[in-house]
Design an enzyme around this catalytic site. Structure first.
Site, PDB file in Angstrom:
ATOM      1  CD  GLU A 195      -2.623  -7.677   2.163  1.00 50.75           C
ATOM      2  OE1 GLU A 195      -2.170  -6.521   2.008  1.00 50.75           O
ATOM      3  OE2 GLU A 195      -3.371  -8.002   3.094  1.00 50.75           O
ATOM      4  N   GLY A 251       0.484  -5.113   0.604  1.00 51.07           N
ATOM      5  CA  GLY A 251      -0.635  -5.007  -0.328  1.00 51.07           C
ATOM      6  C   GLY A 251      -0.284  -5.529  -1.720  1.00 51.07           C
ATOM      7  CB  ALA A 295      -0.879  -0.023   1.247  1.00 54.85           C
ATOM      8  CD  GLU A 336       1.314  -5.888   5.094  1.00 56.33           C
ATOM      9  OE1 GLU A 336       2.105  -6.839   5.304  1.00 56.33           O
ATOM     10  OE2 GLU A 336       0.619  -5.795   4.071  1.00 56.33           O
TER      11      GLU A 336
HETATM   12  N1  3HC Z   1       4.635   3.458   0.245  1.00 57.51           N
HETATM   13  C1  3HC Z   1       5.164   4.656  -0.035  1.00 57.51           C
HETATM   14  N2  3HC Z   1       6.470   4.865  -0.282  1.00 57.51           N
HETATM   15  C2  3HC Z   1       7.268   3.805  -0.255  1.00 57.51           C
HETATM   16  C3  3HC Z   1       6.787   2.502   0.017  1.00 57.51           C
HETATM   17  C4  3HC Z   1       5.410   2.342   0.276  1.00 57.51           C
HETATM   18  N3  3HC Z   1       4.866   1.143   0.537  1.00 57.51           N
HETATM   19  N4  3HC Z   1       7.834   1.652  -0.024  1.00 57.51           N
HETATM   20  C5  3HC Z   1       8.908   2.375  -0.337  1.00 57.51           C
HETATM   21  N5  3HC Z   1       8.579   3.680  -0.470  1.00 57.51           N
HETATM   22  C6  3HC Z   1       9.474   4.789  -0.843  1.00 57.51           C
HETATM   23  C7  3HC Z   1      10.559   5.024   0.193  1.00 57.51           C
HETATM   24  O1  3HC Z   1      10.108   5.891   1.199  1.00 57.51           O
HETATM   25  C8  3HC Z   1      11.663   5.633  -0.629  1.00 57.51           C
HETATM   26  O2  3HC Z   1      11.345   6.980  -0.821  1.00 57.51           O
HETATM   27  P1  3HC Z   1      12.523   8.086  -0.974  1.00 57.51           P
HETATM   28  O3  3HC Z   1      13.305   7.649  -2.171  1.00 57.51           O
HETATM   29  O4  3HC Z   1      11.757   9.326  -1.150  1.00 57.51           O
HETATM   30  O5  3HC Z   1      13.303   8.007   0.299  1.00 57.51           O
HETATM   31  C9  3HC Z   1      11.525   4.920  -1.976  1.00 57.51           C
HETATM   32  O6  3HC Z   1      10.189   4.377  -1.984  1.00 57.51           O
HETATM   33  C10 3HC Z   1      12.494   3.788  -2.177  1.00 57.51           C
HETATM   34  O7  3HC Z   1      12.432   2.936  -1.044  1.00 57.51           O
HETATM   35  P2  3HC Z   1      13.739   2.316  -0.382  1.00 57.51           P
HETATM   36  O8  3HC Z   1      14.763   3.366  -0.174  1.00 57.51           O
HETATM   37  O9  3HC Z   1      13.289   1.533   0.781  1.00 57.51           O
HETATM   38  O10 3HC Z   1      14.224   1.379  -1.593  1.00 57.51           O
HETATM   39  P3  3HC Z   1      14.880  -0.044  -1.538  1.00 57.51           P
HETATM   40  O11 3HC Z   1      15.138  -0.394  -2.944  1.00 57.51           O
HETATM   41  O12 3HC Z   1      15.986  -0.078  -0.547  1.00 57.51           O
HETATM   42  O13 3HC Z   1      13.758  -1.043  -0.957  1.00 57.51           O
HETATM   43  C11 3HC Z   1      11.582  -1.987  -0.749  1.00 57.51           C
HETATM   44  C12 3HC Z   1      12.604  -1.292  -1.677  1.00 57.51           C
HETATM   45  C13 3HC Z   1      12.096  -3.363  -0.311  1.00 57.51           C
HETATM   46  C14 3HC Z   1      10.299  -2.149  -1.504  1.00 57.51           C
HETATM   47  C15 3HC Z   1      11.388  -1.127   0.504  1.00 57.51           C
HETATM   48  O14 3HC Z   1      11.090   0.181   0.101  1.00 57.51           O
HETATM   49  C16 3HC Z   1      10.292  -1.566   1.417  1.00 57.51           C
HETATM   50  O15 3HC Z   1      10.468  -2.465   2.198  1.00 57.51           O
HETATM   51  N6  3HC Z   1       9.128  -0.882   1.343  1.00 57.51           N
HETATM   52  C17 3HC Z   1       8.039  -1.093   2.249  1.00 57.51           C
HETATM   53  C18 3HC Z   1       7.298  -2.350   1.974  1.00 57.51           C
HETATM   54  C19 3HC Z   1       6.134  -2.469   2.916  1.00 57.51           C
HETATM   55  O16 3HC Z   1       6.243  -2.283   4.100  1.00 57.51           O
HETATM   56  N7  3HC Z   1       4.949  -2.821   2.369  1.00 57.51           N
HETATM   57  C20 3HC Z   1       3.775  -2.924   3.139  1.00 57.51           C
HETATM   58  C21 3HC Z   1       3.075  -1.611   3.157  1.00 57.51           C
HETATM   59  S1  3HC Z   1       1.669  -1.584   4.213  1.00 57.51           S
HETATM   60  C22 3HC Z   1       0.498  -2.409   3.337  1.00 57.51           C
HETATM   61  O17 3HC Z   1       0.736  -2.859   2.264  1.00 57.51           O
HETATM   62  C23 3HC Z   1      -0.838  -2.482   3.991  1.00 57.51           C
HETATM   63  C24 3HC Z   1      -1.732  -3.450   3.297  1.00 57.51           C
HETATM   64  O18 3HC Z   1      -1.682  -4.689   3.929  1.00 57.51           O
HETATM   65  C25 3HC Z   1      -3.136  -2.975   3.270  1.00 57.51           C
END
Ligand code: 3HC
Ligand code: NAI
Length: 692
Positions: A108, A105, A66, A128
């Site tokens: 998912e 997400g 998400a 998450e």
């Molecule tokens: N939403 C918004 N921005 C995000 C994001 C997300 N889910 N994931 C990454 N970003 C942004 C980061 O803030 C970063 O922004 P910046 O360049 O402005 O600093 C940019 O994307 C790049 O991210 P990373 O520096 O972390 O890049 P990497 O290549 O090192 O890693 C990744 C990539 C493994 C995808 C890592 O970004 C990550 O782990 N992201 C989060 C994944 C996550 O937690 N997903 C679950 C979200 S909650 C959800 O999905 C709820 C659902 O169940 C309803």
């Protein structure tokens, strides 16, 4: 190719529609992405020529989750659930084509597709929990229906990214392929599904895996028990477990409803807010405003380290692990041998635990050149000094290094408290000098404070930050001041902890309050672990502090079997009646009256002066932003991430309340609680540290 919207395209390849998402950096499910999928799906479903749909992403990854920036904002565009229903209930097969990371997400979304194909380098996960959340789009209900509740419990509570091969074994992925051919293979796979009239497989309809665990609450009880330590203090793991329980015990729709309720509760709680804040803080910390991408980085190939003691050895391991050749210099053969023995023992230990192969140990040791000859550092690109914490020793060394090191080499000091500018002045090239403040044990601790001297050149800073990332550290750029950022704030807590015991709180009372707050241990247990005799010299000891008195009694900490606590053979700590008496006597001698100190006072006096010091650090520009201080405390000192860090914690409480507490204690205990001007200013304006 038809553009569906700014981030989504639809291409029809004969009978197969390819719906492609392109929303950098990570294809997060923003409102635009959700709309694009909905509208693209609608078009593909309406086209009679289209027999199946492939969902694929451009850029470096499949959907990584998400869009975290949308949390807490008013809903816009179609909901994820709506988009998912459209896919899952589609009358034509939908195939997810995964590369990079399918996370949260994103996974998912893939789980509502009828089939999933992934590149061999791809990873899948529901991380998450690391944001203080749970998968809120059916992940907790669908995942266990494929992989079984045991695997699902592990995945949702650890947030681990599972490699594609393992995902395929678990049944999460139907076919593995290569990066270059993902699209073509996905189209061919979809065509095959159509040709073979394979069913529109819906994960929600599978029941065998969860049915096997139905009516077996002991499965969950055992999981909770086995992981109690790991989950301590966090809300999200328990909420995730409850969702998996729901998947096992309830019909799908009811489980989904339960998931939604628990997700909403977490989303609205303070822990998730703190953990989501930390997610962005830990990315922001790498940005140095005046050292941008236009600053050239220096090439670093060979590392030199001076001093093979506690820190030098650990620092060397970081670079060896990352494949850098390291030359380590000592002042005596004996010290060199000892240092090398420790490095090898550390590696052997890791190998014994199965986390490193014997060949890897040898490969790393082979990269290490031990020597007594400083001259061998002439070709090093980066030299890190980790000799005794003594200004004369360091100055002399920097003078020598100045004559030996090649032009363009970076000269770094690991000093924990000395003035980096004074050290830099001992060389004729202060612009090449920087502080690299590793934390002990340096091969384990994530944090690295990169200390910018008055004259440190920007390329040196850029190179140090990049190198930190390469060796797996979390680096924060800080300025020169006593103790830099982390230890400078810690000193406030240590001082108050000592004063608190003289006021009548006992060491274990202070430790318990901080442990319950979420720290891995309190300051007294920490002192016992580090050794009370660090820097203590018997001949000079005059019983002027509690620590001196205890050292004189040979209560030098865990290693001596006694310190603030008594220790048994297994090093279990027990409050010590002897120490209690020593404290009472010592306090009486100082003319202090012992009284009952409340837990609230212990917490306030340990935490608020730290926040106040953080405010001074920000005002002096010694940290770039408040969130950097939080990253330092989470990574270097075990500040519980579900409380974000000291500065955001203060923001959450309200700076007016923090200020009022400081003033109250100032009236009682004097200048140690004098509020920082920045704290006063922000509180008066109703602003927060995060607003700076
Ligand atoms: N939403 C918004 N921005 C995000 C994001 C997300 N889910 N994931 C990454 N970003 C942004 C980061 O803030 C970063 O922004 P910046 O360049 O402005 O600093 C940019 O994307 C790049 O991210 P990373 O520096 O972390 O890049 P990497 O290549 O090192 O890693 C990744 C990539 C493994 C995808 C890592 O970004 C990550 O782990 N992201 C989060 C994944 C996550 O937690 N997903 C679950 C979200 S909650 C959800 O999905 C709820 C659902 O169940 C309803
Ligand atoms: P240590 O005493 O374990 O190691 C220092 C080593 O340097 C010794 O082996 C000594 O023989 C060697 N040495 C001294 N002078 C030398 C010289 N001129 N040439 C070559 N080798 C020389 O000390 P430790 O704990 O490793 O500390 C090193 C530095 O790291 C200090 O500046 C300290 O403040 C800093 N530091 C220490 C931390 C800790 O927790 N121990 C944490 C962070 C920084």
């Amino acid at each position: 190719m038809t553009a569906i919207n700014a981030v989504t395209d639809l291409t029809v390849d004969a009978d197969i529609a390819v719906l492609s998402l392109d929303s950098p950096p990570v294809n997060a499910l923003s409102a635009a992405v959700r709309s694009g999928i909905r509208d693209g799906m609608a078009r593909a479903l309406a086209d009679d020529a289209v027999k199946a749909v492939v969902l694929i992403c451009a850029g470096k990854t499949f959907v990584a989750g998400a869009d975290i920036t949308e949390f807490g904002k008013p809903p816009a565009g179609p909901s994820l659930a709506e988009v998912q229903a459209m896919i899952e209930d589609a009358p034509k097969p939908v195939v997810a084509a995964i590369h990079g990371t399918a996370l949260g997400g994103g996974l998912e979304l893939a789980l509502v597709c009828h089939y999933r194909i992934a590149t061999r380098s791809a990873k899948c996960g529901l991380p998450e929990v690391n944001l203080g959340l749970l998968p809120g789009a059916g992940g907790t209900q669908r995942l266990p229906r494929i992989v079984g509740p045991e695997q699902a419990l592990e995945m949702v509570t650890s947030g681990t990214h599972v490699a594609a091969s393992a995902a395929a074994e678990m049944g999460l992925v139907d076919l593995l392929t290569d990066d270059a051919s993902l699209r073509a293979d996905a189209v061919a796979f979809a065509r095959k599904v159509v040709a073979e009239k394979r069913p529109l497989r819906k994960v929600r309809e599978s029941d065998d895996k969860v049915a096997a665990a139905r009516g077996k609450p002991e499965l969950f009880a055992a999981f909770r028990k086995a992981n109690a330590r790991r989950f301590r203090g966090f809300d999200a793991p328990e909420f995730n477990i409850r969702c998996i329980e729901a998947a096992v015990e309830l019909p799908f729709e009811a489980g989904l409803k339960r998931e939604r309720e628990l997700f909403t509760e977490l989303l609205n709680g303070t822990q998730s807010a703190a953990q989501r804040y930390y997610f962005f803080a830990s990315r922001q910390v790498w940005n140095v405003p005046d050292v941008g991408a236009d600053t050239p980085a220096l090439a670093v190939r060979r590392i030199g380290i001076v001093g093979a003691g506690t820190m030098g050895g650990g620092i060397a391991m970081n670079f060896l692990n990352a494949g850098y050749p390291v030359t380590i210099v000592e002042s005596s053969q004996q010290a060199l041998d000892r240092g090398l023995k420790t490095i090898r023992a550390n590696y052997d230990n890791t190998a014994r635990k199965g986390r490193l192969s014997a060949a890897d140990v040898e490969a790393r040791m082979a990269l290490l050149t031990p020597t007594l000859d400083l001259q061998l550092l002439a070709d090093a690109d980066l030299i890190i000094e980790a000799v005794f914490e003594n200004m004369e020793v360091k100055q002399e060394l920097f003078g020598k290094l100045d004559r030996i090191a090649k032009a363009g080499a970076i000269l770094a000091t690991n000093t924990s408290a000395l003035d980096v500018n004074v050290i830099a002045a001992a060389s004729s090239r202060p612009e090449a000098v920087i502080g690299l403040h590793f934390f002990s044990p340096a091969n384990v601790m994530k944090l690295l404070e990169v200390v910018r001297g008055d004259k440190t050149a920007k390329p040196v800073i850029r190179t140090a930050m990049e190198l930190a990332r390469k060796i797996g550290k979390v680096a924060a750029l800080v300025g020169v001041c006593p103790g830099f950022v982390g230890n400078r704030m810690l000193a406030q807590r240590q001082r108050e902890a000592q004063k608190l015991v003289l006021d009548g709180a006992l060491p274990w009372d202070v430790d318990r309050v901080l442990y319950d707050f979420g720290f891995p241990m309190g300051p007294f247990a920490m002192s016992d672990l580090a050794g009370l005799d660090l820097g203590w010299v018997r001949e000079k000891s005059s019983g002027s502090t509690l620590r001196e008195v205890l050292c004189e009694m040979d209560r030098r900490g865990q290693k001596a079997g006694a310190g603030y606590y008594d220790y048994d053979e297994q090093r279990n700590a027990k409050p010590s009646p002897v120490v209690e008496q020593v404290i009472r006597d010592f306090a009486a001698k100082q003319g202090r009256n012992s009284r009952v100190v409340s837990e609230q006072e212990i917490l306030d006096r340990c935490i608020y002066p730290m926040i106040n010091e953080g405010a001074k650090i920000l005002q002096e520009g010694k940290a770039i932003r408040a969130s950097d201080i939080d990253v330092i405390w989470v990574n270097g000192y075990g500040w519980p991430v579900y409380r974000g860090g000291p500065m955001i914690y203060a923001d959450t409480i309200g700076l007016d309340k923090v200020l009022a507490a400081m003033r109250r204690y100032e009236a009682l205990y004097g200048a140690d609680f004098a509020p920082a001007p920045l704290l006063e200013e922000l509180a008066a304006q109703g602003r927060r540290f995060a607003d700076l």
